[in-house]
Design a protein around this motif. Sequence first.
Motif, PDB file in Angstrom:
ATOM      1  N   LEU A  36      37.967  38.178  25.499  1.00 50.19           N
ATOM      2  CA  LEU A  36      37.680  36.754  25.406  1.00 50.19           C
ATOM      3  C   LEU A  36      36.577  36.457  24.403  1.00 50.19           C
ATOM      4  CD1 LEU A  36      38.125  33.877  26.390  1.00 50.19           C
ATOM      5  CD2 LEU A  36      36.550  34.353  28.292  1.00 50.19           C
ATOM      6  N   ALA A  37      35.525  37.271  24.382  1.00 54.51           N
ATOM      7  CA  ALA A  37      34.432  37.031  23.434  1.00 54.51           C
ATOM      8  C   ALA A  37      34.920  37.123  21.995  1.00 54.51           C
ATOM      9  CB  ALA A  37      33.295  38.025  23.683  1.00 54.51           C
ATOM     10  N   ASP A  38      35.810  38.068  21.728  1.00 55.54           N
ATOM     11  CA  ASP A  38      36.355  38.204  20.370  1.00 55.54           C
ATOM     12  C   ASP A  38      37.235  37.007  20.017  1.00 55.54           C
ATOM     13  OD1 ASP A  38      35.559  41.143  19.722  1.00 55.54           O
ATOM     14  OD2 ASP A  38      36.437  41.217  21.719  1.00 55.54           O
ATOM     15  N   LEU A  39      37.988  36.504  20.997  1.00 52.11           N
ATOM     16  CA  LEU A  39      38.802  35.316  20.774  1.00 52.11           C
ATOM     17  C   LEU A  39      37.928  34.118  20.426  1.00 52.11           C
ATOM     18  CD1 LEU A  39      41.654  33.951  21.032  1.00 52.11           C
ATOM     19  CD2 LEU A  39      41.058  33.504  23.417  1.00 52.11           C
ATOM     20  N   GLN A  40      36.854  33.957  21.172  1.00 55.88           N
ATOM     21  CA  GLN A  40      35.966  32.818  20.930  1.00 55.88           C
ATOM     22  C   GLN A  40      35.207  32.941  19.614  1.00 55.88           C
ATOM     23  OE1 GLN A  40      33.842  33.209  24.650  1.00 55.88           O
ATOM     24  NE2 GLN A  40      35.034  31.570  25.630  1.00 55.88           N
ATOM     25  N   PHE A 319      44.871  26.338  13.465  1.00 48.58           N
ATOM     26  CA  PHE A 319      43.695  25.851  12.735  1.00 48.58           C
ATOM     27  C   PHE A 319      42.431  26.021  13.573  1.00 48.58           C
ATOM     28  CE2 PHE A 319      45.300  22.832   9.191  1.00 48.58           C
ATOM     29  CZ  PHE A 319      46.196  23.799   8.771  1.00 48.58           C
ATOM     30  N   ASP A 320      42.530  25.790  14.872  1.00 52.59           N
ATOM     31  CA  ASP A 320      41.384  25.965  15.763  1.00 52.59           C
ATOM     32  C   ASP A 320      40.953  27.433  15.791  1.00 52.59           C
ATOM     33  OD1 ASP A 320      39.391  25.384  17.560  1.00 52.59           O
ATOM     34  OD2 ASP A 320      40.724  24.839  19.219  1.00 52.59           O
ATOM     35  N   LEU A 321      41.919  28.357  15.870  1.00 58.98           N
ATOM     36  CA  LEU A 321      41.592  29.780  15.873  1.00 58.98           C
ATOM     37  C   LEU A 321      40.908  30.197  14.576  1.00 58.98           C
ATOM     38  CD1 LEU A 321      44.850  31.282  17.436  1.00 58.98           C
ATOM     39  CD2 LEU A 321      42.588  31.205  18.501  1.00 58.98           C
ATOM     40  N   LEU A 322      41.315  29.577  13.455  1.00 51.53           N
ATOM     41  CA  LEU A 322      40.755  29.934  12.147  1.00 51.53           C
ATOM     42  C   LEU A 322      39.464  29.184  11.823  1.00 51.53           C
ATOM     43  CD1 LEU A 322      44.042  30.028  10.034  1.00 51.53           C
ATOM     44  CD2 LEU A 322      42.721  31.987  10.838  1.00 51.53           C
ATOM     45  N   SER A 334      45.346  21.443  20.120  1.00 58.22           N
ATOM     46  CA  SER A 334      44.995  22.858  20.141  1.00 58.22           C
ATOM     47  C   SER A 334      45.186  23.416  21.548  1.00 58.22           C
ATOM     48  CB  SER A 334      43.549  23.067  19.709  1.00 58.22           C
ATOM     49  OG  SER A 334      43.161  24.421  19.939  1.00 58.22           O
ATOM     50  N   LEU A 335      45.824  24.570  21.607  1.00 58.39           N
ATOM     51  CA  LEU A 335      46.034  25.249  22.880  1.00 58.39           C
ATOM     52  C   LEU A 335      44.986  26.314  23.155  1.00 58.39           C
ATOM     53  CD1 LEU A 335      49.909  25.674  22.579  1.00 58.39           C
ATOM     54  CD2 LEU A 335      48.649  23.810  23.685  1.00 58.39           C
ATOM     55  N   VAL A 336      43.969  26.396  22.296  1.00 60.57           N
ATOM     56  CA  VAL A 336      42.932  27.405  22.485  1.00 60.57           C
ATOM     57  C   VAL A 336      42.246  27.266  23.841  1.00 60.57           C
ATOM     58  CG1 VAL A 336      40.718  28.268  21.616  1.00 60.57           C
ATOM     59  CG2 VAL A 336      42.596  27.818  20.022  1.00 60.57           C
ATOM     60  N   PRO A 337      41.916  26.047  24.309  1.00 62.14           N
ATOM     61  CA  PRO A 337      41.325  25.958  25.651  1.00 62.14           C
ATOM     62  C   PRO A 337      42.230  26.546  26.739  1.00 62.14           C
ATOM     63  CG  PRO A 337      40.971  23.914  24.458  1.00 62.14           C
ATOM     64  CD  PRO A 337      41.908  24.734  23.626  1.00 62.14           C
ATOM     65  N   LEU A 338      43.545  26.370  26.602  1.00 64.61           N
ATOM     66  CA  LEU A 338      44.470  26.951  27.571  1.00 64.61           C
ATOM     67  C   LEU A 338      44.487  28.468  27.477  1.00 64.61           C
ATOM     68  CD1 LEU A 338      47.668  24.689  27.569  1.00 64.61           C
ATOM     69  CD2 LEU A 338      46.124  25.132  29.480  1.00 64.61           C
ATOM     70  N   ILE A 339      44.445  28.978  26.246  1.00 61.79           N
ATOM     71  CA  ILE A 339      44.431  30.433  26.055  1.00 61.79           C
ATOM     72  C   ILE A 339      43.183  31.028  26.707  1.00 61.79           C
ATOM     73  CG2 ILE A 339      44.337  32.293  24.344  1.00 61.79           C
ATOM     74  CD1 ILE A 339      45.808  30.436  22.402  1.00 61.79           C
ATOM     75  N   VAL A 350      42.224  23.757  33.423  1.00 64.77           N
ATOM     76  CA  VAL A 350      42.277  23.206  32.065  1.00 64.77           C
ATOM     77  C   VAL A 350      43.559  22.419  31.864  1.00 64.77           C
ATOM     78  CG1 VAL A 350      42.348  23.788  29.613  1.00 64.77           C
ATOM     79  CG2 VAL A 350      40.790  25.002  31.145  1.00 64.77           C
ATOM     80  N   ALA A 351      44.677  22.935  32.381  1.00 64.20           N
ATOM     81  CA  ALA A 351      45.949  22.239  32.235  1.00 64.20           C
ATOM     82  C   ALA A 351      45.875  20.838  32.832  1.00 64.20           C
ATOM     83  CB  ALA A 351      47.064  23.039  32.897  1.00 64.20           C
ATOM     84  N   ALA A 352      45.100  20.696  33.906  1.00 62.10           N
ATOM     85  CA  ALA A 352      44.989  19.394  34.564  1.00 62.10           C
ATOM     86  C   ALA A 352      44.270  18.365  33.696  1.00 62.10           C
ATOM     87  CB  ALA A 352      44.263  19.550  35.891  1.00 62.10           C
ATOM     88  N   THR A 353      43.535  18.817  32.684  1.00 60.34           N
ATOM     89  CA  THR A 353      42.805  17.888  31.820  1.00 60.34           C
ATOM     90  C   THR A 353      43.649  17.380  30.665  1.00 60.34           C
ATOM     91  OG1 THR A 353      41.935  19.622  30.347  1.00 60.34           O
ATOM     92  CG2 THR A 353      40.684  19.149  32.354  1.00 60.34           C
ATOM     93  N   PHE A 354      44.845  17.923  30.462  1.00 59.56           N
ATOM     94  CA  PHE A 354      45.700  17.431  29.386  1.00 59.56           C
ATOM     95  C   PHE A 354      46.038  15.970  29.650  1.00 59.56           C
ATOM     96  CE2 PHE A 354      45.582  21.362  27.599  1.00 59.56           C
ATOM     97  CZ  PHE A 354      46.594  21.681  26.718  1.00 59.56           C
TER      98      PHE A 354
END
Length: 472
Positions: A36-40, A319-322, A334-339, A350-354
């Motif tokens: 997760l840290a590497d993803l962020q 784009f969010d990942l980059l 962006s689906l990054v928050p879901l990931i 998180v899905a409930a906040t869509f």
Amino acid sequence: MNAKRVLLLLACLGLIVVGLARTLEFRRPDRPEGGLADLQALPERDDLNLIVVLIDTLRADRLSAYGYERPTSPILDAIAASGVRFENTLAQSTWTKTSMASMLTATYPVRNGITRFNHGVPDSATLPSEFLQRAGFRTVGIWRNGWVAPNFGFEQGFDVYVKPAPLGRNPELNPSASRLAGTDREVVDAATQFLRTNRDQRFYLYLHLMDVHQYVYDGSVEFGTTYSDIYDQSIRFVDATLGNLVAVLQQEGLMKKTVIAFVSDHGEAFLEHGDEGHARTLYDETTRVPFILALPFRLETPIVVETPVENVDLFPTLFDLLGLPPMPDADGVSLVPLIEAAAKGDEASVAATFAEPARFAELDQAWGRPSIEPVPLTLIHDGRYRLHNFRGAAPKLFDYEVDPGEQVDIGPEHPEIVTELRKKLRAHTTAEQVPWGGPEQVTVSEMEAAHLRALGYVVDPHAPPGKGELKR
């Protein structure tokens, strides 16, 4: 055993060996372990490349990674096993041009208006390739589907946008009545040349593959001999081709600094609702598509996002990942928050906040006949329900939780649900048009029309609605 059977058996065994070898090769330590840290931390990196592999006409439920019982996709399975997989992704149309225009602009067809044979992406629209080019990426697109040809505006922002020449070395079989010259191996060959000469600069590489669309395969009868069986065999054939691409990325040391998305524009029908092919209906077999991400590090435990998502979300997510600015005027998110939430085991919160859980798709059933008025077919998938709204016919409502095959229309028993979903559809279809003004009107030359006919498309001004594409 006669000679022909021996050759077919050897071909089948050879494909299995190649697939296993590529799968094992993919599992080599070509990337560091990550989490997760590497993803962020990805948005802070300045060395990341982007590859988008579009496998035309690929339905999600025919991939082993999505639970299919046949071993159609060992390479994609291995990628999903160390990356991110979205379980339920909706394509915005079942016809390539409309679907791709929606994916690349991150806007719904009802807003961008690109729904017909003679529509193109206007210069006033800004595609992901243009944003990436401005950000310093070398941009290259390699395609084989005429609906994304330069004359329809899809070349915008690419330093190179090319259809590779067939090399005349293809003994593969193709049961389609129409033949498209070459195979996807030419796409991967061209990509290989690019990767080996540009590995030291940041790049965006778009590959549009067509062998699954054309049912190209190696002659193996491992899965059977029906069209559906050959479709599966074609997926296996293309999966092995993807293994060649992965091998090159490994050899060039690019896996550790590249984000790769494997996606599709639509699926394919095999008489589930009386039709074969695509570009006719919006049922699940033609709208549910794969979405798999390979990250520049290996996840020990894959991330599976269960929340339903859409193809319009692809580039906002990439784009969010980059670490790039969001695409303006996008319907996708962006689906990054879901990931990240799925990685933590907290996806539901998180899905409930869509803001809008409903998803949408559209098809102009008269897309191939620009001289007549549109015949829109629209779909809303909201929670457990899917409503298909037809012009001139009663809508059809399905409970996707208990009837994912959409076989039992429950609309007559639940008119209140039909009314509510049609209200949401009306709000969706009357949304404000994109600020760049809608589609360009394109005149298709005879040469371009001949290429489209080679894909199996027949534009007939007298054909009934929904019959613009005639395959096999």
